[in-house]
Motif scaffolding. Structure first.
Motif, PDB file in Angstrom:
ATOM      1  N   VAL A  93      11.615 -45.815 -12.482  1.00 52.36           N
ATOM      2  CA  VAL A  93      11.653 -44.852 -11.372  1.00 52.36           C
ATOM      3  C   VAL A  93      10.242 -44.362 -11.046  1.00 52.36           C
ATOM      4  O   VAL A  93       9.834 -44.319  -9.886  1.00 52.36           O
ATOM      5  N   LYS A  94       9.473 -44.027 -12.077  1.00 53.62           N
ATOM      6  CA  LYS A  94       8.114 -43.542 -11.814  1.00 53.62           C
ATOM      7  C   LYS A  94       7.222 -44.664 -11.284  1.00 53.62           C
ATOM      8  O   LYS A  94       6.365 -44.427 -10.426  1.00 53.62           O
ATOM      9  N   LYS A  95       7.413 -45.879 -11.781  1.00 53.74           N
ATOM     10  CA  LYS A  95       6.617 -47.001 -11.279  1.00 53.74           C
ATOM     11  C   LYS A  95       6.859 -47.193  -9.788  1.00 53.74           C
ATOM     12  O   LYS A  95       5.907 -47.349  -9.011  1.00 53.74           O
ATOM     13  N   GLU A  96       8.116 -47.152  -9.372  1.00 51.64           N
ATOM     14  CA  GLU A  96       8.431 -47.316  -7.954  1.00 51.64           C
ATOM     15  C   GLU A  96       7.933 -46.134  -7.136  1.00 51.64           C
ATOM     16  O   GLU A  96       7.515 -46.290  -5.991  1.00 51.64           O
ATOM     17  N   PHE A  97       7.978 -44.946  -7.747  1.00 48.14           N
ATOM     18  CA  PHE A  97       7.446 -43.757  -7.069  1.00 48.14           C
ATOM     19  C   PHE A  97       5.953 -43.931  -6.784  1.00 48.14           C
ATOM     20  O   PHE A  97       5.475 -43.642  -5.680  1.00 48.14           O
ATOM     21  N   LEU A  98       5.196 -44.418  -7.764  1.00 52.43           N
ATOM     22  CA  LEU A  98       3.760 -44.628  -7.586  1.00 52.43           C
ATOM     23  C   LEU A  98       3.490 -45.690  -6.517  1.00 52.43           C
ATOM     24  O   LEU A  98       2.553 -45.561  -5.722  1.00 52.43           O
ATOM     25  N   ARG A  99       4.315 -46.713  -6.481  1.00 53.85           N
ATOM     26  CA  ARG A  99       4.176 -47.738  -5.449  1.00 53.85           C
ATOM     27  C   ARG A  99       4.407 -47.136  -4.067  1.00 53.85           C
ATOM     28  O   ARG A  99       3.696 -47.450  -3.110  1.00 53.85           O
ATOM     29  N   PRO A 101      -4.885 -36.312   0.481  1.00 52.73           N
ATOM     30  CA  PRO A 101      -4.876 -35.798  -0.899  1.00 52.73           C
ATOM     31  C   PRO A 101      -3.988 -34.575  -1.121  1.00 52.73           C
ATOM     32  O   PRO A 101      -3.325 -34.466  -2.152  1.00 52.73           O
ATOM     33  N   ALA A 102      -3.942 -33.655  -0.156  1.00 47.42           N
ATOM     34  CA  ALA A 102      -3.145 -32.436  -0.321  1.00 47.42           C
ATOM     35  C   ALA A 102      -1.654 -32.761  -0.385  1.00 47.42           C
ATOM     36  O   ALA A 102      -0.928 -32.272  -1.262  1.00 47.42           O
ATOM     37  N   ARG A 103      -1.186 -33.591   0.536  1.00 48.24           N
ATOM     38  CA  ARG A 103       0.236 -33.961   0.539  1.00 48.24           C
ATOM     39  C   ARG A 103       0.565 -34.851  -0.656  1.00 48.24           C
ATOM     40  O   ARG A 103       1.646 -34.767  -1.226  1.00 48.24           O
ATOM     41  N   GLN A 104      -0.384 -35.693  -1.017  1.00 51.83           N
ATOM     42  CA  GLN A 104      -0.197 -36.555  -2.171  1.00 51.83           C
ATOM     43  C   GLN A 104      -0.010 -35.715  -3.433  1.00 51.83           C
ATOM     44  O   GLN A 104       0.846 -35.983  -4.269  1.00 51.83           O
ATOM     45  N   ARG A 105      -0.824 -34.681  -3.541  1.00 53.31           N
ATOM     46  CA  ARG A 105      -0.754 -33.791  -4.701  1.00 53.31           C
ATOM     47  C   ARG A 105       0.582 -33.045  -4.728  1.00 53.31           C
ATOM     48  O   ARG A 105       1.179 -32.861  -5.793  1.00 53.31           O
ATOM     49  N   LEU A 106       1.059 -32.606  -3.567  1.00 56.15           N
ATOM     50  CA  LEU A 106       2.333 -31.899  -3.482  1.00 56.15           C
ATOM     51  C   LEU A 106       3.480 -32.793  -3.923  1.00 56.15           C
ATOM     52  O   LEU A 106       4.325 -32.392  -4.732  1.00 56.15           O
ATOM     53  N   ILE A 107       3.514 -34.026  -3.403  1.00 56.79           N
ATOM     54  CA  ILE A 107       4.572 -34.966  -3.744  1.00 56.79           C
ATOM     55  C   ILE A 107       4.540 -35.297  -5.232  1.00 56.79           C
ATOM     56  O   ILE A 107       5.572 -35.303  -5.914  1.00 56.79           O
ATOM     57  N   TYR A 108       3.343 -35.565  -5.755  1.00 57.60           N
ATOM     58  CA  TYR A 108       3.221 -35.928  -7.163  1.00 57.60           C
ATOM     59  C   TYR A 108       3.608 -34.756  -8.071  1.00 57.60           C
ATOM     60  O   TYR A 108       4.295 -34.931  -9.076  1.00 57.60           O
ATOM     61  N   GLY A 109       3.156 -33.558  -7.708  1.00 54.99           N
ATOM     62  CA  GLY A 109       3.471 -32.374  -8.503  1.00 54.99           C
ATOM     63  C   GLY A 109       4.966 -32.116  -8.560  1.00 54.99           C
ATOM     64  O   GLY A 109       5.509 -31.743  -9.605  1.00 54.99           O
ATOM     65  N   ARG A 125      22.073 -36.138  -6.938  1.00 56.99           N
ATOM     66  CA  ARG A 125      22.401 -36.936  -8.124  1.00 56.99           C
ATOM     67  C   ARG A 125      23.321 -38.109  -7.794  1.00 56.99           C
ATOM     68  O   ARG A 125      23.341 -39.109  -8.513  1.00 56.99           O
ATOM     69  N   LYS A 126      24.075 -38.008  -6.712  1.00 63.62           N
ATOM     70  CA  LYS A 126      25.001 -39.065  -6.327  1.00 63.62           C
ATOM     71  C   LYS A 126      24.327 -40.166  -5.508  1.00 63.62           C
ATOM     72  O   LYS A 126      24.960 -41.169  -5.169  1.00 63.62           O
ATOM     73  N   LEU A 127      23.053 -39.977  -5.187  1.00 59.86           N
ATOM     74  CA  LEU A 127      22.325 -40.991  -4.423  1.00 59.86           C
ATOM     75  C   LEU A 127      21.764 -42.050  -5.356  1.00 59.86           C
ATOM     76  O   LEU A 127      21.297 -41.746  -6.455  1.00 59.86           O
ATOM     77  N   ARG A 128      21.785 -43.306  -4.950  1.00 55.88           N
ATOM     78  CA  ARG A 128      21.223 -44.395  -5.752  1.00 55.88           C
ATOM     79  C   ARG A 128      19.736 -44.505  -5.455  1.00 55.88           C
ATOM     80  O   ARG A 128      19.332 -44.813  -4.332  1.00 55.88           O
ATOM     81  N   TRP A 129      18.921 -44.250  -6.443  1.00 57.37           N
ATOM     82  CA  TRP A 129      17.474 -44.180  -6.232  1.00 57.37           C
ATOM     83  C   TRP A 129      16.896 -45.477  -5.697  1.00 57.37           C
ATOM     84  O   TRP A 129      15.922 -45.467  -4.927  1.00 57.37           O
ATOM     85  N   LEU A 140      11.942 -36.787  -3.955  1.00 57.45           N
ATOM     86  CA  LEU A 140      13.279 -36.536  -4.481  1.00 57.45           C
ATOM     87  C   LEU A 140      13.849 -37.696  -5.276  1.00 57.45           C
ATOM     88  O   LEU A 140      14.979 -37.612  -5.776  1.00 57.45           O
ATOM     89  N   LEU A 141      13.089 -38.757  -5.425  1.00 63.98           N
ATOM     90  CA  LEU A 141      13.513 -39.874  -6.261  1.00 63.98           C
ATOM     91  C   LEU A 141      13.839 -39.380  -7.671  1.00 63.98           C
ATOM     92  O   LEU A 141      14.745 -39.871  -8.335  1.00 63.98           O
ATOM     93  N   CYS A 142      13.083 -38.370  -8.118  1.00 63.96           N
ATOM     94  CA  CYS A 142      13.248 -37.846  -9.476  1.00 63.96           C
ATOM     95  C   CYS A 142      14.525 -37.047  -9.659  1.00 63.96           C
ATOM     96  O   CYS A 142      14.908 -36.733 -10.793  1.00 63.96           O
ATOM     97  N   LYS A 143      15.213 -36.686  -8.562  1.00 62.69           N
ATOM     98  CA  LYS A 143      16.449 -35.919  -8.658  1.00 62.69           C
ATOM     99  C   LYS A 143      17.674 -36.760  -8.348  1.00 62.69           C
ATOM    100  O   LYS A 143      18.794 -36.258  -8.361  1.00 62.69           O
ATOM    101  N   MET A 144      17.477 -38.044  -8.061  1.00 62.41           N
ATOM    102  CA  MET A 144      18.597 -38.918  -7.725  1.00 62.41           C
ATOM    103  C   MET A 144      19.223 -39.499  -8.994  1.00 62.41           C
ATOM    104  O   MET A 144      18.809 -39.193 -10.108  1.00 62.41           O
TER     105      MET A 144
END
Length: 308
Positions: A189-195, A204-212, A157-161, A175-179
């Protein structure tokens, strides 16, 4: 000399939940990336070609009356010497005053079993900022016991996303979602995550894990999703197209819509059955329409089919 690494992801409850499983899968899959991103001084000493997972560790606190689980145990080599890395994933959002003591207890239990040097790392996933202790000491007014236990810490939480959006590290994206971000920054935040997800070109498998993982901790409202789509459409056309092509981007939303459509179909089918029974009993058309809430035209079609 062999070294035992203990990484504790504090969460405060002993119940094993899907949160635990998400962190476990993330760190198992991207263990090297996790250390490279947050603990580079540790990362450079480990030979990741030789790591292997070991069994889970469960420790019982006899005085506290509860059990704790070390979910991830990884054995690796440290500069030609065997290294055991233990990652305990137990997601939790509340503060514990005695956490530093717990770290020492786990440290001592692990040392008692493996008798190897241990490097402890605590990962805090709180939604609020707390000043956690990273040291446990023991002393008396008349005598100082030579015990000063310290551990590495990571407070997400103390990290600047924004500091991580240009990274190609998949753990940074997840972990962007927990910063640290404000409510007003959720869509951005989600827009940058998608980028980031597009730029990394994961399978696809790792992509699904990260997105989930991201969606579990930062799920936008329907209104926020609409704003997000407007923001995505403002991006470079090629980038926007790639974001929309992500096979998982709106997969969950599609599932929800599909469930609702299925429920609606079921409800309409039930209404038609009621209408059929009321027609057989000779109820007037306007009464059937009022009770079933079906359009009059549809009720007439049901009548016609019944007369065929």
């Amino acid at each position: 000399m062999p070294v035992l690494f203990y990484v504790y992801e504090d969460a405060g409850t002993s119940r094993y939940t899907d949160h635990d499983q998400l962190f476990k899968e993330l760190l198992h899959t991207f263990f090297a990336e996790f250390l490279e991103l947050f603990f580079p001084e540790v990362h450079k000493y480990i030979d990741f070609s030789a790591i292997r997972p070991l069994s889970e560790e469960v420790f019982t606190d006899l005085l506290g009356g509860e059990s704790r689980r070390a979910d991830i145990v990884i054995e690796a080599k440290l500069k030609g010497e065997e290294t055991i890395l233990i990652i305990h994933v137990e997601p939790q959002s509340y503060y514990q005053t005695n956490f530093h003591e717990r770290m020492y207890l786990y440290f001592s239990l692990l040392y008692n079993k493996y008798r190897k040097p241990i490097l402890p790392i605590a990962v805090f996933t709180y939604d609020k900022n707390y000043n956690e202790k990273n040291e446990f000491t023991m002393s008396f007014p008349f005598f100082h016991v030579l015990l000063s236990f310290q551990f590495l810490t990571l407070t997400l939480r103390k990290l600047r996303w924004r500091d991580f959006i240009h990274s190609n590290n998949p753990v940074a994206a997840a972990l962007l979602c927990k910063m640290g971000f404000t409510e007003a920054e959720r869509v951005e935040v989600k827009k940058e995550f998608l980028r980031m997800l597009v730029r990394m070109q994961l399978d696809p498998a790792r992509q699904r894990l990260i997105y989930g993982f991201f969606e579990r901790y930062l799920k936008l409202t329907d209104e926020e999703e609409k704003v997000l789509m407007q923001e995505v459409n403002k991006l470079d056309p090629e980038l926007a197209s790639k974001i929309m092509e992500l096979p998982i981007s709106y997969e969950e939303k599609g599932k929800e819509i599909g469930k609702e459509i299925g429920k609606e179909i079921g409800r309409n089918e039930e209404k038609r059955k009621i209408a059929q029974n009321m027609i057989k009993e000779g109820f007037p058309l306007n009464i059937i329409a009022k009770i079933t809430e079906l359009p009059v035209e549809e009720i007439k079609l049901i009548m016609e089919k019944g007369n065929d």
